[in-house]
Enzyme design. Structure first.
Site, PDB file in Angstrom:
ATOM      1  N   HIS A  95     -65.489  12.615  13.716  1.00 17.00           N
ATOM      2  CA  HIS A  95     -66.135  11.837  12.645  1.00 17.00           C
ATOM      3  C   HIS A  95     -67.601  11.532  12.932  1.00 17.00           C
ATOM      4  CE1 HIS A  95     -61.901  11.219  11.734  1.00 17.00           C
ATOM      5  NE2 HIS A  95     -62.293  10.976  10.508  1.00 17.00           N
ATOM      6  N   HIS A  97     -59.355  17.142  -1.600  1.00 19.94           N
ATOM      7  CA  HIS A  97     -60.606  17.893  -1.632  1.00 19.94           C
ATOM      8  C   HIS A  97     -60.375  19.332  -1.193  1.00 19.94           C
ATOM      9  CE1 HIS A  97     -61.016  17.647   2.709  1.00 19.94           C
ATOM     10  NE2 HIS A  97     -61.004  16.325   2.680  1.00 19.94           N
ATOM     11  N   HIS A 108     -58.170  20.072   1.917  1.00 15.23           N
ATOM     12  CA  HIS A 108     -56.742  19.876   1.672  1.00 15.23           C
ATOM     13  C   HIS A 108     -56.190  21.022   0.831  1.00 15.23           C
ATOM     14  CE1 HIS A 108     -57.955  15.390   1.775  1.00 15.23           C
ATOM     15  NE2 HIS A 108     -57.449  15.700   2.955  1.00 15.23           N
TER      16      HIS A 108
HETATM   17  O1  ME8 Z   1     -55.034  14.534   9.300  1.00 17.09           O
HETATM   18  N1  ME8 Z   1     -61.105  22.416   6.128  1.00 17.09           N
HETATM   19  O2  ME8 Z   1     -54.602  13.986   7.127  1.00 17.09           O
HETATM   20  P1  ME8 Z   1     -55.945  14.491   6.445  1.00 17.09           P
HETATM   21  C1  ME8 Z   1     -59.848  22.768   6.372  1.00 17.09           C
HETATM   22  N2  ME8 Z   1     -52.593  12.462   7.843  1.00 17.09           N
HETATM   23  N3  ME8 Z   1     -58.846  21.896   6.436  1.00 17.09           N
HETATM   24  C2  ME8 Z   1     -59.114  20.602   6.251  1.00 17.09           C
HETATM   25  C3  ME8 Z   1     -60.408  20.146   5.991  1.00 17.09           C
HETATM   26  C4  ME8 Z   1     -61.431  21.123   5.932  1.00 17.09           C
HETATM   27  N4  ME8 Z   1     -62.676  20.812   5.707  1.00 17.09           N
HETATM   28  N5  ME8 Z   1     -60.359  18.810   5.852  1.00 17.09           N
HETATM   29  C5  ME8 Z   1     -59.069  18.450   6.024  1.00 17.09           C
HETATM   30  C6  ME8 Z   1     -54.349  13.998   8.455  1.00 17.09           C
HETATM   31  N6  ME8 Z   1     -58.326  19.507   6.254  1.00 17.09           N
HETATM   32  C7  ME8 Z   1     -53.041  13.351   8.846  1.00 17.09           C
HETATM   33  C8  ME8 Z   1     -52.016  14.437   9.106  1.00 17.09           C
HETATM   34  S1  ME8 Z   1     -49.564  15.267   9.709  1.00 17.09           S
HETATM   35  C9  ME8 Z   1     -48.190  14.622  10.351  1.00 17.09           C
HETATM   36  C10 ME8 Z   1     -50.665  13.944   9.505  1.00 17.09           C
HETATM   37  C11 ME8 Z   1     -56.927  19.543   6.598  1.00 17.09           C
HETATM   38  O3  ME8 Z   1     -55.770  14.171   5.014  1.00 17.09           O
HETATM   39  C12 ME8 Z   1     -56.791  18.881   7.982  1.00 17.09           C
HETATM   40  O4  ME8 Z   1     -57.118  19.732   8.971  1.00 17.09           O
HETATM   41  O5  ME8 Z   1     -57.117  13.963   7.127  1.00 17.09           O
HETATM   42  C13 ME8 Z   1     -55.385  18.535   8.004  1.00 17.09           C
HETATM   43  O6  ME8 Z   1     -54.683  19.643   8.503  1.00 17.09           O
HETATM   44  C14 ME8 Z   1     -55.074  18.270   6.550  1.00 17.09           C
HETATM   45  O7  ME8 Z   1     -56.153  18.735   5.771  1.00 17.09           O
HETATM   46  C15 ME8 Z   1     -54.827  16.811   6.300  1.00 17.09           C
HETATM   47  O8  ME8 Z   1     -55.934  16.057   6.669  1.00 17.09           O
END
Ligand code: ME8
Length: 635
Positions: free
Chosen positions: A148, A20, A23
């Site tokens: 959450h 999304h 990401h």
């Molecule tokens: O946290 N705005 O995975 P994830 C900015 N698997 N960045 C965002 C965001 C948003 N609204 N939503 C998500 C995980 N992200 C773990 C990480 S690392 C060894 C393991 C960013 O899929 C979020 O902050 O939930 C994170 O840095 C990344 O997407 C992955 O999020």
């Protein structure tokens, strides 16, 4: 930036949600940074991937009625495809279900177990399945996970623990000795804040009776590895730890940097360094933390449901425009708000107008008045020299900004340069020069300046707007882009130039077509859009008293003011030198924006902005109708 090797990682994305906007923003930041470092000639390695184990994914797969592996395969492929379509230039893509990763996780667990760093014990605590971690009493907000906003589950069970608590003092010292280890500083302070509370040991396993979907502990097959202990190790398993050449050259040699969102600060700022230290593995060089994209002010991500498919808007408006908006609109480290309206505002103002129009006007004039070649320039006059000087300023500012991952500052500096070139076109009026054969020499100089500006612009924007940069380069005899070629005068006279049009077509808003023309304010997101009062409240306006003022050397426009805001004395650089003598301002009360990010102007750090009204070349500072002390709030 002396370091010429750069290993950058993104987080590995959970496969419980399709890619999304959040990401995509994260991957785009990483990509822009890596493209920039490649332009510098650095050796760059970009890693991304997917995080595929854990309760969350097992539960999501079960709901979908498929095996966790089949589920992970599908979503991981969606991430890979999405990144390919977005033009993300990652060198590798790691999946935590790959054998190369599992082997390293098990080797590190065994190493820590043998060294007595892991013990068996019992723990009860409040657990968030979304974050896959326990929360301490202090972190819990209204009985819910602060991230959450869902109730937590109390879990008590026997598990293996990593002796993280014993590294608390060591980590505090490391953060104090290395102020740049986590940036921006607010996140370093946040980690130091966590560390003011006693640090607990970290539960690193889950009993198989509760969870099967994980990497088995090498020393007890009744347990699987806790998801964070598994996931963080991807950063070195992908490099072939401990013997791989990449591991040695990129990680062990100290070139690793991580880029993460603020939600996963604690695992990266606390768990990961202590894990590495305990295992005798060198630490990463720097942790770079960005804020969150929100939609309409609400939180957007993970299992909250308000998730946007990254592609809905990229397909509609193009990848470059999407990248530009995400990079330009977020101040690195802070949250930013996404709206299609603001997106279209930026697209029209910055891309269609400032950049697209310039490129089409300039190339058309070179073709029409210069026969499709960059002419040989005559003697440069002050106006021409101002353009080349502005390039030097922009290149320096971009480099400084990129050192801090401050994409918004880098783009603002590039757009300053575009502004200079746009004003140069208007002031030098090649269309008038072209009517007078006696002015041929001057016309040639102007056309050369334009062609050369386009060449350097294509380099400056390459990391941020790669497709547009390539189109400009093709039209203006460009070679493979390198920052080293940002030196003025690099374009050979006689080089062929072709017309480019429609680089960024204007988008007319569907709901409220607005008659925004060229006159719209520079750099404003959505020039005529109304904003909610909360947006305005973000701007802190204060009364300031001018204590001293002086001209900024070599600048016609800038004054350096020393002002008092409350008890604080600060420097503000203001573009009012053509209207005010500095001495006449001393003692005056003016109005300033007090919460602007610092900006460097002609090498001087400015902390704030002076408010003034302007009309047809005349300018008036805002002042108070009645005397109030400096620091008074203006609203
Ligand atoms: O946290 N705005 O995975 P994830 C900015 N698997 N960045 C965002 C965001 C948003 N609204 N939503 C998500 C995980 N992200 C773990 C990480 S690392 C060894 C393991 C960013 O899929 C979020 O902050 O939930 C994170 O840095 C990344 O997407 C992955 O999020």
């Amino acid at each position: 930036m002396a370091d010429r090797t750069f290993y950058l990682t993104t987080p590995i994305y959970y496969v419980n949600a399709r890619p999304h906007l959040g990401h995509a923003a994260n991957a785009i930041m990483a990509d822009a940074m890596c493209r920039y470092r490649r332009l510098r000639g650095d050796r760059v390695y970009l890693l991304t991937g997917t995080d595929e184990h854990g309760d969350n994914i097992a539960q999501t797969a079960a709901k979908a009625g498929v095996s966790p592996q089949a589920y992970a395969d599908e979503i991981s492929a969606a991430f890979r495809d999405t990144w390919r379509r977005l033009g993300i230039t990652n060198d590798d893509f790691i999946r935590t279900t790959e054998p190369r990763h599992k082997a390293v996780v098990q080797a590190i667990l065994q190493k820590l177990y043998d060294a007595g760093e892991i013990y068996f014990g019992e723990y009860g605590g409040w657990y968030c399945y979304g974050c896959e971690r326990f929360y301490t009493e202090k972190e819990i907000v209204d009985g819910k996970c602060p991230d959450h906003q869902r109730p937590l589950s109390f879990i008590k069970e026997k598990n293996y623990f990593f002796k993280m608590s014993k590294y608390q003092g060591w980590l505090i010292k490391h953060l104090e000795d290395n102020p740049g280890f986590i940036q921006p500083a607010r996140y370093r302070n946040e980690v130091l804040g966590f560390l003011r509370e006693p640090l607990q040991d970290l539960s690193i396993s889950r009993p198989k009776t509760r969870l099967q979907w994980g990497i088995p502990l090498p020393f007890d097959d009744q347990y699987v590895t806790y998801v964070w202990f598994d996931a963080l190790i991807n950063y070195i398993s992908a490099l072939g730890y401990p013997d791989g050449t990449l591991y040695k050259e990129l990680w062990a040699a100290g070139h690793a940097e991580h880029l993460i969102g603020k939600d996963i600060l604690k695992p990266h700022g606390v768990y990961w360094p202590t894990m590495l230290h305990a295992a005798g593995i060198p630490l990463y060089r720097r942790l770079n933390v960005h804020g969150y994209w929100t939609i309409g002010g609400g939180k957007m991500s993970k299992s909250i449901g308000n998730v946007v498919e990254a592609f809905q808007l990229t397909d509609k408006y193009g990848h470059d425009a999407f990248r530009y908006f995400l990079l330009r609109e977020m101040t690195f480290g802070l949250d930013a708000s996404f709206s299609e309206e603001a997106f279209v505002g930026r697209l029209n103002a910055d891309l269609a107008n400032d950049l697209g129009n310039l490129v089409s006007r300039a190339t058309a004039m070179i073709v029409n008045f210069g026969g499709g070649h960059a002419p040989r320039p005559g003697a440069a006059i002050e106006e021409d020299r101002a353009v080349s000087a502005a390039l030097g300023e922009a290149a320096r500012a971009v480099d400084e900004a990129m050192e801090d991952f401050a994409f918004q500052r880098a783009l603002a500096a590039i757009w300053e340069f575009l502004g200079v070139v746009n004003r140069y076109v208007d002031a030098s009026a090649p269309w008038t020069l072209a009517k007078d054969p006696a002015k041929r020499d001057r016309l040639d100089t102007v056309l050369y300046t334009l062609a050369e500006s386009l060449r350097v612009i294509s380099i400056l924007i390459d990391a941020f707007l790669p497709d547009a940069a390539a189109k400009i380069r093709t039209a203006v005899a460009g070679n493979a882009p390198r920052l080293a070629d940002l030196r003025w005068g690099g374009l050979a006279p006689g080089a062929a130039v072709q017309k480019v049009s429609g680089l960024f077509p204007r988008v007319e808003a569907e709901k409220s077509p607005s008659p925004q023309g060229k006159e719209q304010g520079e750099g404003s997101a959505a020039p005529n859009a109304r904003i909610p009062i909360d947006e305005f409240r973000k701007v802190e306006l204060r009364v300031a008293e001018v204590l001293a003022g002086e001209r900024v050397p070599k600048s016609k426009k800038l004054l350096k003011l020393t002002v008092k805001v409350g008890e604080e004395v600060r420097t503000i650089v203001a573009g009012i030198a053509e209207h005010y003598e500095p001495e006449t301002l001393v003692g005056r009360k003016i109005v300033v924006v007090a919460n602007l990010e610092p900006a460097k102007l002609m090498g001087i750090e400015s902390n704030g902005m002076v408010l003034a009204a302007s009309h047809e070349g005349s300018l008036a500072l805002l002042s108070l109708e009645k005397d109030l002390p400096p620091g008074s709030k203006v609203s």
